[in-house]
Design a protein around this motif. Structure first.
Motif, mmCIF file in Angstrom:
data_model
loop_
_atom_site.group_PDB
_atom_site.id
_atom_site.type_symbol
_atom_site.label_atom_id
_atom_site.label_comp_id
_atom_site.label_asym_id
_atom_site.label_seq_id
_atom_site.Cartn_x
_atom_site.Cartn_y
_atom_site.Cartn_z
ATOM 1 N N ARG A 55 26.023 15.247 50.891
ATOM 2 C CA ARG A 55 27.437 13.722 51.156
ATOM 3 C C ARG A 55 28.204 13.431 52.191
ATOM 4 N NH1 ARG A 55 30.428 15.356 45.282
ATOM 5 N NH2 ARG A 55 31.618 16.847 47.582
ATOM 6 N N HIS A 56 28.752 15.103 52.971
ATOM 7 C CA HIS A 56 29.226 14.455 53.728
ATOM 8 C C HIS A 56 28.781 13.871 55.631
ATOM 9 C CE1 HIS A 56 32.376 17.791 51.861
ATOM 10 N NE2 HIS A 56 32.425 16.935 51.248
ATOM 11 N N GLY A 57 27.907 13.070 55.467
ATOM 12 C CA GLY A 57 27.240 12.744 56.001
ATOM 13 C C GLY A 57 27.428 13.238 57.826
ATOM 14 N N ARG A 58 27.307 14.915 57.390
ATOM 15 C CA ARG A 58 27.518 15.227 58.912
ATOM 16 C C ARG A 58 25.939 15.500 59.631
ATOM 17 N NH1 ARG A 58 30.838 19.817 56.439
ATOM 18 N NH2 ARG A 58 29.010 20.386 55.270
ATOM 19 N N ILE A 59 24.501 15.002 59.021
ATOM 20 C CA ILE A 59 23.381 15.164 59.676
ATOM 21 C C ILE A 59 23.001 14.015 59.280
ATOM 22 C CG2 ILE A 59 24.056 17.339 60.125
ATOM 23 C CD1 ILE A 59 22.562 17.451 57.325
ATOM 24 N N GLY A 60 21.907 13.952 60.192
ATOM 25 C CA GLY A 60 20.569 12.894 60.299
ATOM 26 C C GLY A 60 19.406 13.648 59.571
ATOM 27 N N SER A 61 18.953 13.059 59.222
ATOM 28 C CA SER A 61 17.449 14.061 58.230
ATOM 29 C C SER A 61 16.624 14.638 59.319
ATOM 30 C CB SER A 61 16.337 12.727 58.133
ATOM 31 O OG SER A 61 15.744 12.211 58.760
ATOM 32 N N GLY A 62 16.176 14.779 59.962
ATOM 33 C CA GLY A 62 15.698 16.205 60.666
ATOM 34 C C GLY A 62 16.308 17.117 60.863
ATOM 35 N N ARG A 63 17.710 17.367 61.090
ATOM 36 C CA ARG A 63 18.484 18.476 60.635
ATOM 37 C C ARG A 63 18.832 18.811 59.478
ATOM 38 N NH1 ARG A 63 24.136 18.811 62.407
ATOM 39 N NH2 ARG A 63 25.384 21.196 61.632
ATOM 40 N N ALA A 64 18.363 17.910 58.704
ATOM 41 C CA ALA A 64 18.572 18.190 57.081
ATOM 42 C C ALA A 64 17.888 18.872 56.632
ATOM 43 C CB ALA A 64 19.301 16.647 56.270
ATOM 44 N N VAL A 65 16.768 18.840 56.672
ATOM 45 C CA VAL A 65 15.444 19.147 56.788
ATOM 46 C C VAL A 65 15.312 20.647 57.469
ATOM 47 C CG1 VAL A 65 12.685 19.646 57.295
ATOM 48 C CG2 VAL A 65 13.606 17.364 56.552
ATOM 49 N N PHE A 66 15.211 20.582 58.491
ATOM 50 C CA PHE A 66 16.150 22.317 59.264
ATOM 51 C C PHE A 66 17.404 23.005 58.498
ATOM 52 C CE2 PHE A 66 17.688 25.149 62.344
ATOM 53 C CZ PHE A 66 17.158 25.427 62.918
ATOM 54 N N HIS A 67 18.477 22.620 58.422
ATOM 55 C CA HIS A 67 19.420 23.304 57.302
ATOM 56 C C HIS A 67 18.564 23.294 55.957
ATOM 57 C CE1 HIS A 67 23.229 24.470 55.985
ATOM 58 N NE2 HIS A 67 23.188 23.670 54.868
ATOM 59 N N VAL A 68 17.790 22.693 56.091
ATOM 60 C CA VAL A 68 17.071 23.180 54.545
ATOM 61 C C VAL A 68 16.207 24.383 54.042
ATOM 62 C CG1 VAL A 68 16.030 22.215 52.025
ATOM 63 C CG2 VAL A 68 17.584 21.563 52.336
ATOM 64 N N ALA A 69 15.302 24.328 55.588
ATOM 65 C CA ALA A 69 14.566 25.892 55.706
ATOM 66 C C ALA A 69 15.283 26.582 55.525
ATOM 67 C CB ALA A 69 13.609 24.688 56.494
ATOM 68 N N GLN A 70 16.073 26.558 56.551
ATOM 69 C CA GLN A 70 16.823 27.233 56.894
ATOM 70 C C GLN A 70 17.560 28.970 55.643
ATOM 71 O OE1 GLN A 70 19.727 26.453 60.202
ATOM 72 N NE2 GLN A 70 19.128 28.201 60.961
ATOM 73 N N ARG A 71 18.335 27.614 54.625
ATOM 74 C CA ARG A 71 18.913 27.817 53.450
ATOM 75 C C ARG A 71 18.153 28.502 52.524
ATOM 76 N NH1 ARG A 71 22.164 30.350 53.323
ATOM 77 N NH2 ARG A 71 23.566 30.619 51.744
ATOM 78 N N ILE A 72 16.084 27.814 52.700
ATOM 79 C CA ILE A 72 15.583 27.655 50.940
ATOM 80 C C ILE A 72 15.489 29.629 51.362
ATOM 81 C CG2 ILE A 72 13.367 27.705 50.389
ATOM 82 C CD1 ILE A 72 13.534 25.020 50.495
ATOM 83 N N SER A 73 15.082 30.104 53.029
ATOM 84 C CA SER A 73 14.755 31.721 52.781
ATOM 85 C C SER A 73 15.575 32.305 52.751
ATOM 86 C CB SER A 73 14.193 31.290 54.861
ATOM 87 O OG SER A 73 13.402 30.252 55.138
ATOM 88 N N ALA A 74 17.348 32.335 52.800
ATOM 89 C CA ALA A 74 17.640 32.805 53.004
ATOM 90 C C ALA A 74 18.321 32.915 51.614
ATOM 91 C CB ALA A 74 19.274 32.326 53.580
ATOM 92 N N VAL A 75 18.586 32.361 51.001
ATOM 93 C CA VAL A 75 18.989 32.236 49.467
ATOM 94 C C VAL A 75 18.285 32.864 48.236
ATOM 95 C CG1 VAL A 75 20.274 30.329 47.549
ATOM 96 C CG2 VAL A 75 20.635 29.971 50.093
ATOM 97 N N LEU A 76 16.701 31.907 48.866
ATOM 98 C CA LEU A 76 15.978 32.223 47.135
ATOM 99 C C LEU A 76 14.686 33.534 47.349
ATOM 100 C CD1 LEU A 76 14.532 28.554 46.820
ATOM 101 C CD2 LEU A 76 16.637 29.858 45.704
ATOM 102 N N GLY A 77 15.090 34.154 48.945
ATOM 103 C CA GLY A 77 14.262 35.358 49.415
ATOM 104 C C GLY A 77 12.844 34.933 49.993
ATOM 105 N N MET A 78 12.540 33.907 50.748
ATOM 106 C CA MET A 78 11.530 33.741 50.668
ATOM 107 C C MET A 78 11.126 34.541 51.974
ATOM 108 S SD MET A 78 10.125 31.533 48.087
ATOM 109 C CE MET A 78 10.715 30.259 47.061
ATOM 110 N N SER A 79 9.602 34.768 52.027
ATOM 111 C CA SER A 79 9.372 35.683 53.897
ATOM 112 C C SER A 79 9.446 33.768 55.216
ATOM 113 C CB SER A 79 7.755 35.767 53.455
ATOM 114 O OG SER A 79 7.810 36.708 52.369
ATOM 115 N N LYS A 80 8.840 33.078 55.077
ATOM 116 C CA LYS A 80 8.649 32.171 55.550
ATOM 117 C C LYS A 80 8.793 30.504 54.723
ATOM 118 C CE LYS A 80 5.615 34.874 58.302
ATOM 119 N NZ LYS A 80 3.973 34.763 58.481
ATOM 120 N N THR A 81 9.686 29.521 55.484
ATOM 121 C CA THR A 81 9.544 28.151 55.291
ATOM 122 C C THR A 81 9.006 27.109 56.165
ATOM 123 O OG1 THR A 81 11.137 28.595 53.194
ATOM 124 C CG2 THR A 81 10.918 26.748 54.759
#
Length: 340
Positions: A38-64
């Motif tokens: 919502r803060h508009g700090r990123i474009g769509s490409g970096r948004a996907v990258f950030h989401v992938a990082q957080r999914i692995s860390a928060v949800l305990g996934m091996s690979k994303t």
């Protein structure tokens, strides 16, 4: 028997506790991503990258992995989280055929050990993900990316199998990213339209000035020369008075089209208002060369006007003014004044 019941209840309790904790983490991740996006700090490409990082860390996934489509309909890994350097080298640039089931918008996919091992076998082998959940990210019913995340093994109560809880969380994240991308796309379209002249489709005066100033500030210190060309359409008022504004508008559109065809796609071309146009272009050589080029455009314009279909005979010659930076001036206003 009582011991067996206690063990069974304990396992059920651990499973329920795991699911509740997992849902809590999923809700927190959604809240975090909502604020972040919502803060508009990123474009769509970096948004996907950030989401992938957080999914692995928060949800305990091996690979994303995040996959993006190419022109041929195949998908290429764009983000690889949790992969080794060797695995990344192997996968980056790899062209993947994606099962249509994974492309259904608004619907995620869950694969566990209970599913048929032949299902998605090639994809799971390529991405080295035996068990996964996935969701498409779509804009205007077109898949812009696919997020696939999962685990290498399942061994409860230490590593629980993927469940509908994981699928719900990832689907919600995909919906959130889709909404953000659609909003950003509409905002970009609106900004682009705000920079264009409605009649001709060229840059309007404000956008032309802003881009020219940026180029001057960016390139002049490195010895790059630019030419500022003002173009006036002569006798335009006479055309409007004698032939009507519809013909006058068509003459302006014809001139805009001719300018786009003649000058390079990297040159700035704008309508400054009324019958005045401008070109701001990278310049090499002598002023005489530039003058000859402009005279060539005058000849092209005369032919364009005489051969235009459904156009009455009109007299619409062109007048040009040229200023060169940094020889004549170094600021936008000075160049405009000199060229005018």
């Amino acid at each position: 028997r009582n011991s067996a019941k206690i063990v069974k209840l304990s396992a059920q309790y651990l499973e329920l506790q795991y699911e509740l904790e997992h849902r809590r983490r999923g809700f927190n991740l959604l809240a975090e991503l909502t604020v972040f996006l919502r803060h508009g700090r990123i474009g769509s490409g970096r948004a996907v990258f950030h989401v992938a990082q957080r999914i692995s860390a928060v949800l305990g996934m091996s690979k994303t992995a995040a996959l993006i489509p190419g022109e041929d309909g195949k998908f290429t890994p764009f983000v690889l989280q949790g992969y080794t350097a060797g695995e990344k080298d192997e996968l980056m640039g790899c062209q993947l055929d994606i099962d249509p089931e994974l492309l259904q918008t608004g619907k995620g996919v869950l694969f566990t050990a209970e599913d048929n091992s032949a299902r998605f076998a090639d994809l799971r082998k390529t991405l080295k993900l035996p068990y996964f959940v996935s969701t498409p990210i779509a804009t205007k019913n077109k898949v812009a990316a696919i997020i696939i995340t999962g685990r290498m093994a399942q061994s409860p109560p230490f590593i629980f199998p993927l469940s509908s809880c994981d699928l719900d969380t990832l689907t919600a994240i995909g919906d959130l990213l889709s909404s953000v991308m659609v909003y950003q796309q509409r905002l970009d379209d609106a900004n682009k339209q705000a920079q264009l002249d409605v009649l001709t489709g060229l840059l309007n005066r404000g956008a032309f000035e802003l881009r020219a100033i940026n180029l001057l500030q960016q390139d002049l210190p490195f010895g790059v020369d630019y030419a500022f060309i003002i173009i006036d359409l002569d006798y335009f008022k006479r055309i409007n008075d004698s032939c009507g504004h519809i013909v006058g508008d068509e003459v302006l559109r014809l001139l805009a089209c001719a300018l786009r065809k003649f000058f390079r796609s990297t040159d700035l071309i704008g309508r400054m208002g009324g019958d005045e146009f401008a070109v701001f272009c990278y310049y090499v050589g002598e002023v005489d060369q530039l003058t000859r080029r402009i005279k060539k455009f005058q000849d092209i314009w005369n032919r364009t006007l005489s051969t235009a279909e459904n156009m009455p005979h009109v007299q619409a010659t062109l007048s040009f003014g040229i200023a060169v930076a940094p020889k004549d001036a170094t600021t936008y206003k000075e160049l405009f004044h000199k060229a005018d």
